[in-house]
Motif scaffolding. Structure first.
Motif: not given
Ligand SMILES: [Zn+2]
Ligand SMILES: [Zn+2]
Length: 105
Positions: A52-67, A74-76
Motif C-alpha cells: 500500500l505505501a506509495p514509492a518516492c518518485a525520485h529514489c523509489g523507497c517506500r514512504i511510510i511517514g507523511h511524505g 510522492f516524495f520521501c
C-alpha cells in the motif's frame, strides 16, 4: 461463531479475513485496512507497506511517514522533491541551532 465468520467472508469476497494478501500467511490477528471501501488484509506492517505505501518518485523507497506530494508525485523528503524539479519543500526548519552549529553549515 463459524456462521458469523462465513457471512463476513461472503461480504468481503472470496478472500479469507485471516490470510495476508501479500505473502499468503494465515494469522488470526491480521491487520485490516480499508481504502476507498476496499478491505485489505495483512499479517504484518511489512506486508501492508509493501502493498500500500506509495514509492518516492525520485529514489523509489517506500514512504511510510507523511511524505510529500506535488503534481501527483510522492516524495520521501524535500531533497528528492528538488531532484524532481519540485521547489518549496523544506526537510527541517533551522530552529534552535546555536552559533557553533550554524558556522559549520
Ligand atoms: Zn504477509
Ligand atoms: Zn526519495
Amino acid at each position: 461463531m463459524n456462521s458469523t465468520r462465513g457471512v463476513f467472508s461472503n461480504l468481503f469476497g472470496a478472500r479469507d479475513s485471516s490470510t495476508c494478501e501479500v505473502c499468503g500467511n494465515h494469522y488470526d490477528k491480521c491487520l485490516k485496512i480499508r481504502i476507498d471501501g476496499k478491505l485489505h488484509v495483512f499479517d504484518c506492517f511489512e506486508c501492508a507497506i509493501h502493498a500500500l505505501a506509495p514509492a518516492c518518485a525520485h529514489c523509489g523507497c517506500r514512504i511510510i511517514g507523511h511524505g510529500m506530494e506535488a503534481n501527483g508525485n510522492f516524495f520521501c523528503c524535500a531533497y528528492c522533491a528538488t531532484q524532481f524539479g519540485v521547489e518549496g519543500f523544506q526537510d527541517r526548519m533551522k530552529l534552535g541551532l546555536n552559533d557553533e552549529e550554524r558556522r559549520t553549515e
